[in-house]
Design a protein around this motif. Structure first.
Motif, short mmCIF file in Angstrom:
data_model
loop_
_atom_site.label_atom_id
_atom_site.label_comp_id
_atom_site.label_asym_id
_atom_site.label_seq_id
_atom_site.Cartn_x
_atom_site.Cartn_y
_atom_site.Cartn_z
N SER A 108 44.12 35.42 -8.64
CA SER A 108 44.07 35.82 -7.24
C SER A 108 42.63 36.11 -6.81
N GLY A 109 41.85 36.74 -7.69
CA GLY A 109 40.45 37.00 -7.39
C GLY A 109 39.67 35.72 -7.18
N ILE A 110 39.91 34.72 -8.02
CA ILE A 110 39.23 33.43 -7.89
C ILE A 110 39.61 32.75 -6.57
N MET A 111 40.89 32.83 -6.20
CA MET A 111 41.33 32.22 -4.95
C MET A 111 40.64 32.88 -3.76
N HIS A 112 40.54 34.22 -3.77
CA HIS A 112 39.90 34.92 -2.66
C HIS A 112 38.39 34.68 -2.65
N GLU A 113 37.79 34.53 -3.82
CA GLU A 113 36.37 34.17 -3.87
C GLU A 113 36.15 32.82 -3.19
N TYR A 114 37.06 31.89 -3.42
CA TYR A 114 36.95 30.58 -2.80
C TYR A 114 37.08 30.66 -1.28
N LEU A 115 38.00 31.52 -0.80
CA LEU A 115 38.15 31.70 0.64
C LEU A 115 36.87 32.23 1.27
N VAL A 116 36.25 33.20 0.61
CA VAL A 116 35.00 33.77 1.12
C VAL A 116 33.90 32.72 1.11
N LEU A 117 33.83 31.95 0.03
CA LEU A 117 32.83 30.89 -0.07
C LEU A 117 32.98 29.88 1.07
N CYS A 118 34.21 29.47 1.36
CA CYS A 118 34.44 28.49 2.42
C CYS A 118 34.05 29.05 3.78
N ASN A 119 34.25 30.33 3.98
CA ASN A 119 33.93 30.94 5.26
C ASN A 119 32.44 31.20 5.43
N ALA A 120 31.79 31.69 4.37
CA ALA A 120 30.39 32.11 4.49
C ALA A 120 29.39 31.01 4.18
N GLY A 121 29.78 30.03 3.39
CA GLY A 121 28.81 29.04 2.93
C GLY A 121 28.14 29.51 1.65
N TRP A 122 27.62 28.54 0.87
CA TRP A 122 27.11 28.85 -0.45
C TRP A 122 25.94 29.83 -0.43
N ALA A 123 24.99 29.64 0.48
CA ALA A 123 23.78 30.46 0.50
C ALA A 123 24.10 31.93 0.76
#
Length: 259
Positions: free
Chosen positions: A139-154
């Protein structure tokens, strides 16, 4: 009723922007707790309304008009009433995803470990604990991915990386610890004491305290999305905004987006 509650609490949340949330995390814990309560209540009401609409659609299209309330469960079973973290995550929060997490994370890890340690009976509990923690890690990995998609890598790498893993990892370890403690006390503390009103109240306060303490790790990544974009479905939302705007007492517990 769930839709009305959703709009009422959405109206309160819409008064806060990301900067308000981050400021309250550090400087105004009481207002932050109110936002925490509003957020949980809003999600509970919204998810349950969506679930009820899906139930209605099923009853009309597939059930051909037949409907039995006993065949359906709430999508979120009022998590504010939980008396343990396991109670929240296993029985009350996002119940529609429970089967998926069990199938994709819990069972593969549990059966893999049991297959290799079947000759050691005591390792069953280690397998259960590890598999439980694996669910939170996934679940943590999935939410990390959601944040990454929203914020961008940088931005993600600089500001948010790891926050969701910390949040869900802490909850996973606490859930496993709860099970260990429960087994340890099961035969040494009478059931009448374990189920007493005082103990249940203390357990409930413990859940609220842990949720509120760990919330910043979860919220910091999602606060910039902006609560002010939450939609209203009924006129209740706009009426609530009007009430908050003209009432001095309520205004002090609202955010900077309230006009």
């Amino acid at each position: 009723m769930h839709l009305i509650l959703s709009d009422i609490f959405a109206a309160h949340l819409r008064t806060f922007n990301g900067n308000d949330i981050l400021y309250m995390q550090k400087h105004n814990k009481f207002r932050y707790f109110i936002v925490f309560f509003s957020g949980v209540t809003f999600m509970t009401a919204l998810f349950n309304f969506c679930g009820q609409m899906l139930q209605l659609a099923y009853a009309i299209t597939i059930g051909q008009g037949s409907y039995s309330p006993d065949d359906w469960r709430l999508m979120m079973n009022y998590p504010v009433l939980a008396n343990s973290l396991e109670d929240i995550w296993s029985k009350r929060w996002h119940r529609v995803f429970r089967v998926a997490w069990i199938s994709c994370a819990f069972k593969p890890i549990y059966y893999l470990l049991r297959e290799r340690t079947r000759h050691i009976p005591s390792f069953k509990y280690i397998a259960l604990g590890t598999a439980t923690f694996a669910v939170f890690l996934a679940s943590g990995i999935m939410h990390e991915y959601l944040v990454l998609c929203n914020a961008g890598w940088a931005i993600y790498r600089k500001q948010y990386a790891g926050d969701q893993l910390i949040f869900f990892g802490m909850h996973g370890m606490l859930v496993v610890s709860e099970k260990v403690l429960e087994q340890a006390l099961k035969h040494s503390v009478p059931r009448s004491i374990r189920t007493s009103l005082v103990i249940q109240l203390l357990r409930h306060l413990y859940v609220v305290a842990v949720a509120f303490w760990t919330l910043p790790w979860f919220m910091t990544s999602f606060a910039p999305w902006g609560f002010d974009k939450l939609p209203f479905v009924t006129p209740i939302g706009d009426k609530t905004i009007e009430l908050l705007s003209v009432n001095t007492f309520f205004r002090q517990y609202c955010g900077s987006c309230l006009q």
